[in-house]
Design a protein around this motif. Structure first.
Motif, PDB file in Angstrom:
ATOM      1  N   LEU A 107      32.887  52.026  21.252  1.00 28.88           N
ATOM      2  CA  LEU A 107      33.892  51.289  22.246  1.00 28.88           C
ATOM      3  C   LEU A 107      35.130  52.089  21.982  1.00 28.88           C
ATOM      4  CD1 LEU A 107      32.945  47.773  21.823  1.00 28.88           C
ATOM      5  CD2 LEU A 107      32.191  49.198  23.652  1.00 28.88           C
ATOM      6  N   SER A 108      35.345  52.980  21.087  1.00 28.18           N
ATOM      7  CA  SER A 108      36.615  53.714  20.724  1.00 28.18           C
ATOM      8  C   SER A 108      36.386  55.142  20.857  1.00 28.18           C
ATOM      9  CB  SER A 108      37.086  53.195  19.439  1.00 28.18           C
ATOM     10  OG  SER A 108      36.883  51.915  19.356  1.00 28.18           O
ATOM     11  N   THR A 109      35.744  55.585  22.132  1.00 25.72           N
ATOM     12  CA  THR A 109      35.560  57.171  22.392  1.00 25.72           C
ATOM     13  C   THR A 109      36.789  57.822  22.848  1.00 25.72           C
ATOM     14  OG1 THR A 109      34.811  56.497  24.579  1.00 25.72           O
ATOM     15  CG2 THR A 109      33.141  56.429  22.823  1.00 25.72           C
ATOM     16  N   GLU A 110      37.787  57.188  23.244  1.00 23.95           N
ATOM     17  CA  GLU A 110      39.047  57.968  23.857  1.00 23.95           C
ATOM     18  C   GLU A 110      39.747  58.409  22.675  1.00 23.95           C
ATOM     19  OE1 GLU A 110      42.138  54.211  24.791  1.00 23.95           O
ATOM     20  OE2 GLU A 110      41.121  55.235  26.531  1.00 23.95           O
ATOM     21  N   SER A 111      40.393  59.604  22.945  1.00 25.33           N
ATOM     22  CA  SER A 111      41.422  59.853  22.155  1.00 25.33           C
ATOM     23  C   SER A 111      42.889  59.624  22.359  1.00 25.33           C
ATOM     24  CB  SER A 111      41.470  61.608  22.182  1.00 25.33           C
ATOM     25  OG  SER A 111      41.629  62.157  23.332  1.00 25.33           O
ATOM     26  N   GLY A 112      43.825  59.625  21.466  1.00 26.55           N
ATOM     27  CA  GLY A 112      45.079  59.424  21.762  1.00 26.55           C
ATOM     28  C   GLY A 112      45.276  57.936  21.325  1.00 26.55           C
ATOM     29  N   PRO A 113      46.567  57.413  21.800  1.00 30.33           N
ATOM     30  CA  PRO A 113      46.709  55.860  21.341  1.00 30.33           C
ATOM     31  C   PRO A 113      45.953  54.889  21.895  1.00 30.33           C
ATOM     32  CG  PRO A 113      48.803  57.085  21.761  1.00 30.33           C
ATOM     33  CD  PRO A 113      47.630  58.013  22.330  1.00 30.33           C
ATOM     34  N   ARG A 114      45.607  53.849  21.495  1.00 27.45           N
ATOM     35  CA  ARG A 114      44.866  53.062  22.145  1.00 27.45           C
ATOM     36  C   ARG A 114      45.508  51.796  22.150  1.00 27.45           C
ATOM     37  NH1 ARG A 114      41.745  55.909  18.540  1.00 27.45           N
ATOM     38  NH2 ARG A 114      39.665  56.453  19.108  1.00 27.45           N
ATOM     39  N   ARG A 115      45.022  50.989  23.035  1.00 28.92           N
ATOM     40  CA  ARG A 115      45.754  49.574  23.459  1.00 28.92           C
ATOM     41  C   ARG A 115      45.299  48.421  23.209  1.00 28.92           C
ATOM     42  NH1 ARG A 115      45.277  51.766  29.989  1.00 28.92           N
ATOM     43  NH2 ARG A 115      46.727  53.551  29.565  1.00 28.92           N
ATOM     44  N   PRO A 116      46.092  47.249  22.730  1.00 25.54           N
ATOM     45  CA  PRO A 116      45.422  45.914  22.382  1.00 25.54           C
ATOM     46  C   PRO A 116      44.577  45.492  23.505  1.00 25.54           C
ATOM     47  CG  PRO A 116      47.604  45.770  23.006  1.00 25.54           C
ATOM     48  CD  PRO A 116      47.350  47.258  23.111  1.00 25.54           C
ATOM     49  N   ALA A 117      43.609  44.684  23.490  1.00 26.00           N
ATOM     50  CA  ALA A 117      42.898  43.877  24.410  1.00 26.00           C
ATOM     51  C   ALA A 117      42.995  42.586  24.406  1.00 26.00           C
ATOM     52  CB  ALA A 117      41.345  44.496  24.258  1.00 26.00           C
ATOM     53  N   LEU A 118      42.992  41.971  25.384  1.00 32.62           N
ATOM     54  CA  LEU A 118      42.835  40.559  25.512  1.00 32.62           C
ATOM     55  C   LEU A 118      41.319  40.252  26.123  1.00 32.62           C
ATOM     56  CD1 LEU A 118      46.108  39.256  27.452  1.00 32.62           C
ATOM     57  CD2 LEU A 118      45.306  38.762  25.156  1.00 32.62           C
ATOM     58  N   LEU A 119      40.485  39.588  25.179  1.00 32.85           N
ATOM     59  CA  LEU A 119      38.966  39.491  25.385  1.00 32.85           C
ATOM     60  C   LEU A 119      38.787  38.405  26.410  1.00 32.85           C
ATOM     61  CD1 LEU A 119      37.848  39.115  21.629  1.00 32.85           C
ATOM     62  CD2 LEU A 119      37.913  41.422  23.191  1.00 32.85           C
ATOM     63  N   ASP A 120      37.893  38.656  27.257  1.00 32.31           N
ATOM     64  CA  ASP A 120      37.143  37.988  28.427  1.00 32.31           C
ATOM     65  C   ASP A 120      36.073  37.355  28.176  1.00 32.31           C
ATOM     66  OD1 ASP A 120      35.916  40.000  29.079  1.00 32.31           O
ATOM     67  OD2 ASP A 120      36.293  40.259  30.949  1.00 32.31           O
ATOM     68  N   HIS A 121      35.501  37.765  26.729  1.00 31.23           N
ATOM     69  CA  HIS A 121      34.185  37.128  26.418  1.00 31.23           C
ATOM     70  C   HIS A 121      34.316  36.950  24.813  1.00 31.23           C
ATOM     71  CE1 HIS A 121      34.096  41.697  26.386  1.00 31.23           C
ATOM     72  NE2 HIS A 121      34.033  41.499  24.933  1.00 31.23           N
ATOM     73  N   HIS A 122      33.229  36.068  24.190  1.00 32.43           N
ATOM     74  CA  HIS A 122      33.294  36.122  22.864  1.00 32.43           C
ATOM     75  C   HIS A 122      32.930  37.655  22.152  1.00 32.43           C
ATOM     76  CE1 HIS A 122      33.469  31.614  22.810  1.00 32.43           C
ATOM     77  NE2 HIS A 122      33.157  31.782  24.133  1.00 32.43           N
ATOM     78  N   LEU A 123      33.386  37.829  20.853  1.00 33.56           N
ATOM     79  CA  LEU A 123      33.123  39.090  20.354  1.00 33.56           C
ATOM     80  C   LEU A 123      32.890  39.015  18.751  1.00 33.56           C
ATOM     81  CD1 LEU A 123      34.602  42.516  20.831  1.00 33.56           C
ATOM     82  CD2 LEU A 123      34.623  41.562  18.516  1.00 33.56           C
ATOM     83  N   LEU A 124      31.434  39.309  18.305  1.00 39.48           N
ATOM     84  CA  LEU A 124      31.227  39.350  16.859  1.00 39.48           C
ATOM     85  C   LEU A 124      31.336  40.412  16.208  1.00 39.48           C
ATOM     86  CD1 LEU A 124      29.143  36.976  14.952  1.00 39.48           C
ATOM     87  CD2 LEU A 124      28.690  39.572  14.722  1.00 39.48           C
ATOM     88  N   LEU A 125      32.092  40.910  15.234  1.00 39.53           N
ATOM     89  CA  LEU A 125      32.229  42.192  14.589  1.00 39.53           C
ATOM     90  C   LEU A 125      31.432  42.344  13.339  1.00 39.53           C
ATOM     91  CD1 LEU A 125      34.845  44.909  15.153  1.00 39.53           C
ATOM     92  CD2 LEU A 125      34.140  44.409  12.729  1.00 39.53           C
ATOM     93  N   LEU A 126      30.603  43.068  12.916  1.00 46.26           N
ATOM     94  CA  LEU A 126      29.811  43.017  11.397  1.00 46.26           C
ATOM     95  C   LEU A 126      30.090  44.393  11.169  1.00 46.26           C
ATOM     96  CD1 LEU A 126      28.329  41.898   9.103  1.00 46.26           C
ATOM     97  CD2 LEU A 126      26.320  42.456  10.239  1.00 46.26           C
ATOM     98  N   VAL A 127      31.069  44.811  10.135  1.00 45.83           N
ATOM     99  CA  VAL A 127      31.349  46.171   9.598  1.00 45.83           C
ATOM    100  C   VAL A 127      30.124  46.709   8.875  1.00 45.83           C
ATOM    101  CG1 VAL A 127      32.777  47.368   7.979  1.00 45.83           C
ATOM    102  CG2 VAL A 127      33.940  45.620   9.144  1.00 45.83           C
ATOM    103  N   THR A 128      29.700  47.549   9.163  1.00 50.90           N
ATOM    104  CA  THR A 128      28.544  48.374   8.609  1.00 50.90           C
ATOM    105  C   THR A 128      28.616  49.477   7.579  1.00 50.90           C
ATOM    106  OG1 THR A 128      28.223  49.556  10.604  1.00 50.90           O
ATOM    107  CG2 THR A 128      27.085  47.581  10.606  1.00 50.90           C
ATOM    108  N   VAL A 129      29.751  50.181   7.734  1.00 54.67           N
ATOM    109  CA  VAL A 129      29.788  51.251   7.000  1.00 54.67           C
ATOM    110  C   VAL A 129      31.576  51.531   6.779  1.00 54.67           C
ATOM    111  CG1 VAL A 129      29.876  53.148   8.757  1.00 54.67           C
ATOM    112  CG2 VAL A 129      29.434  53.728   6.613  1.00 54.67           C
ATOM    113  N   GLY A 130      32.066  52.250   5.764  1.00 57.87           N
ATOM    114  CA  GLY A 130      33.639  52.420   5.674  1.00 57.87           C
ATOM    115  C   GLY A 130      34.319  51.340   5.566  1.00 57.87           C
ATOM    116  N   HIS A 131      35.695  51.658   5.705  1.00 60.52           N
ATOM    117  CA  HIS A 131      36.718  50.999   5.467  1.00 60.52           C
ATOM    118  C   HIS A 131      37.650  50.901   6.644  1.00 60.52           C
ATOM    119  CE1 HIS A 131      35.384  51.116   1.494  1.00 60.52           C
ATOM    120  NE2 HIS A 131      35.986  49.862   0.954  1.00 60.52           N
TER     121      HIS A 131
END
Length: 346
Positions: free
Chosen positions: A31-55
């Protein structure tokens, strides 16, 4: 990259939106494939994020969370999220529509952005639930039985989270212990009901009397419950919620400040400015300018700005990583062992 329910590679502006079962899965790096500055997002759905590797670092409603393997974050529609560049860290991402689990008891779901650092049996169980959901999203493409399966798996995952011992900043609603103080339990229930009413009506009214009438209790009862749970009054909680929404809209949209004020119940821009100055400590214009914003409202969670985060190496760096679709789940090992930059055919 592992294919998580996607039919094609996401592009820079693409959305991780719920698919045929109103459930979608992917990875943070996808979901973060673009280069350069990224933007904040206002979600229009529920999101669950489980970190799998790194910091790295992930932010929900201006609250940053330091992430490492086993970190789990839950955000809901309307919240503002942002992340650092993926670099050496990644996460499994699950999203679903607001009506996906319409039969799930509302009281069993967390109220707000919730953060856990999983360990031991809890971590194993959640990894199992997420990995099985990912595999089944890949294996099944349609049919009512598959839809029911995915929705039941998501419901089990969320109920398991609701039973975890703690979360921040808002703990899930869990069954009261048998020896719990009845008055404390009643105050918690009142507080939880008020939070849901505020969430539904904060744009309509900021009067505590209106919320007391909706809940069939007195202002004093509401205030006592809020003070017991948070140390803040009911009026402060209402104003906090309005101020948070103002910050979200100022940060992630290009709407004029006066229009944002009108949306939040302030017909006069001067009144909105005074309210925001009192609650946030600066004017709406200064807050927006101070963000250094090149931001727009996106409803998909796919465009995310830079924040602190690094791809540190070390013994605890590669701990969990999604694996190839079609492989049979083997307990928590399903998400274990691939190096952080591995490309897995899908």
């Amino acid at each position: 990259m592992v294919r998580f329910g996607q039919t094609s590679q996401p592009t820079a502006g693409s959305a991780l939106t719920p698919r045929w079962a109103r459930i979608g899965t992917s990875t943070l790096r996808e979901l973060s494939t673009e280069s350069g500055p990224r933007r904040p997002a206002l979600l229009d759905h529920h999101l669950l994020l489980l970190v799998t590797v790194g910091h790295g670092s992930y932010e929900v409603d201006f609250q940053p969370y330091q992430c490492r393997p086993g970190t789990l974050i839950l955000a809901r529609p309307g919240q503002l999220v942002r992340t650092g560049a993926p670099g050496g860290w990644d996460a499994a991402v699950v999203c679903w529509s607001d009506d996906t689990l319409d039969r799930l008891t509302p009281g069993s779901l967390p109220l707000g952005p919730t953060h856990w650092q999983l360990a031991g049996e809890d971590q194993d169980a959640v990894i199992n639930e997420v990995s099985q959901l990912v595999v089944d999203c890949q294996r099944h493409r349609g049919g009512q039985l598959a839809v029911d399966l995915l929705r039941h798996q998501l419901a089990v995952l969320l109920l398991r989270l609701a039973l975890l011992p703690s979360g921040t900043p808002a703990s899930p609603v869990a069954p009261a212990a048998e020896d719990a103080d009845p008055s404390a339990t009643a105050e918690n229930g009142t507080y939880q009901r008020l939070c849901r009413e505020i969430e539904a009506h904060f744009q309509d009214t900021r009067r505590v009397e209106d919320y007391a009438a909706r809940l069939g209790c007195s202002v004093r009862t509401l205030t006592r419950a809020c003070l017991a749970e948070t140390g803040r009054s009911a009026k402060q909680l209402v104003d906090d919620r309005v101020a948070l929404q103002a910050r979200r809209l100022l940060a992630a949209t290009d709407e004029p400040i006066a229009e944002i004020g009108r949306r939040l119940g302030f017909p006069e821009p001067t009144n909105f400015g005074r309210f925001f100055q009192r609650e946030v400590g600066q004017s709406p214009g200064a807050f927006r300018t101070g963000l250094g914003r090149t931001m727009v409202h996106v409803g998909d969670g796919s465009e995310l700005p830079e924040t602190a985060g690094n791809g540190t190496s070390g013994p605890d760096r590669p701990t969990v990583t999604p694996r190839v679709p079609g492989q049979r789940p083997v307990g928590p090992q399903l998400l274990l062992g691939a190096p952080p930059h591995a490309s897995v055919p899908g």
